[in-house]
Structure formats: C-alpha cells, structure tokens
Design a protein around this motif. Structure first.
Motif: not given
Length: 195
Positions: A83-107
């Motif tokens: 798998f790959q660790n991924v960092e996803i930029l939020l299209i707009k912050p849901g909560k003030i101060g939050n910028k990135f989501l983190r997760g896994w991508f499995i091909l």
C-alpha cells in the motif's frame, strides 16, 4: 414569599442538573470514549492496553480479522498487501485549521486494476473510528482487481484535527468529496465508487 424562594431554588437546581447532564451526554456523543486523536493519545496496535477490559469490552475483537491478525496494523503487516500512505488536500476545510486527510491507497491486483479502465473504491469510516475499520475488507477488493482508497476523516486517526469530535456529517461530506476528487485527479481513476 419563603415558599416562592424555595420553589425558585428547586427549579434552579433542577435546571442546572439538566444542563450539566445534557452537556455530558452531548460531549460523549461528539467525543466517544473510544475516540482519541493522534495529538491526544491516538491508540495504535496497543488498543487492548489503552483502556481497561471492563470499559473496552469486546472492542478489540471488533477489529480482528482472524485469530492471528488483530486488524490494528496496516495492509502490509496484517494482510501482506502493499500500500501507499497518501496525504489528501481538503477541497475546503470542514473545520478551521484542518488542511490534510491521511489514508492508504491499495492498488487492485491483476489486469482489471490498470488505469484508465480500473475502478477505485473510496471507503469512509464510521464515527470515532479510523481507516483501519476497512482492513478486513481490503483483501476482497484487492483480489477482485478493485483499487482501494481509505482515509481518516478530519478529527480522526492521523488526519488533521484538534480533538473536536464527530461532526455528524457537518464536515465529513467534505472529506468524502476530497477523497473522490483525489482518486480522480491525482490517481487518475475515471470510475470511483464511494462507500
């Protein structure tokens, strides 16, 4: 006059107790006892040690994939799936101060996973959980040739957050849209399914 004063204090005490209990219940709904953010004690493989058995109950077995695999690791350590660790930029912050989501991508495995015709499943966890909720399902989709992207929503797991609790879909929908946008724009999938 004395009776009216007693009645006033009786009502004041009852209203105070009601407000205190309402606050406690609301706080427990927004920040369940099993929820811990990375900055404030996010649990990892030692989930069973994080809370006493009396409180934890059968929660460890909820994540369990098999008697040997506790389901608290990652796809490589628990399922032997790269798998790959991924960092996803939020299209707009849901909560003030939050910028990135983190997760896994499995091909996905095999020819069916090849771009541009492959499919990507974007999986969003439940309240108070994190991306590990989907570990037991990853091998099914991987084996079927479906790529898999699972994220930690804001205020959960390793994504940005300041322990503000569950939003009851007031901001989680932005997390889902951001993950779908990432799967299409950054990973190049045309077919994206949201789960």
């Amino acid at each position: 006059k004395n009776k009216n004063l007693q009645m006033f204090f009786f009502l004041l005490a009852n209203v105070s107790i009601y407000l205190a209990l309402s606050y406690l219940v609301t706080d427990l709904m927004l920040k369940p006892f099993w929820y811990r953010h990375k900055l404030h004690g996010h649990r990892n493989r030692k989930l069973g040690e994080a809370l006493p058995k009396k409180i934890l109950g059968d929660a460890v077995n909820t994540w369990r994939i098999s008697p040997q695999i506790n389901g608290l690791g990652d796809p490589q350590s628990d399922l032997n799936i790269p798998f790959q660790n991924v960092e996803i930029l939020l299209i707009k912050p849901g909560k003030i101060g939050n910028k990135f989501l983190r997760g896994w991508f499995i091909l996905g495995k095999g020819e069916n996973a090849a771009l541009p015709n492959g499919m990507c499943m974007v999986a969003i966890h439940g309240g108070g959980r994190d991306r590990r909720q989907w570990l037991r399902h990853i091998s099914i989709f991987h084996g079927a040739g479906i790529s898999f992207l699972t994220i930690d929503c804001e205020e959960h797991g390793l994504s940005d957050g300041r322990m503000r609790g569950i939003g009851w879909v007031t901001y989680e929908y932005i997390d889902a849209l951001s993950a779908v946008h990432y799967a299409r724009s950054k990973l190049g999938f045309k077919k994206v399914v949201l789960k």
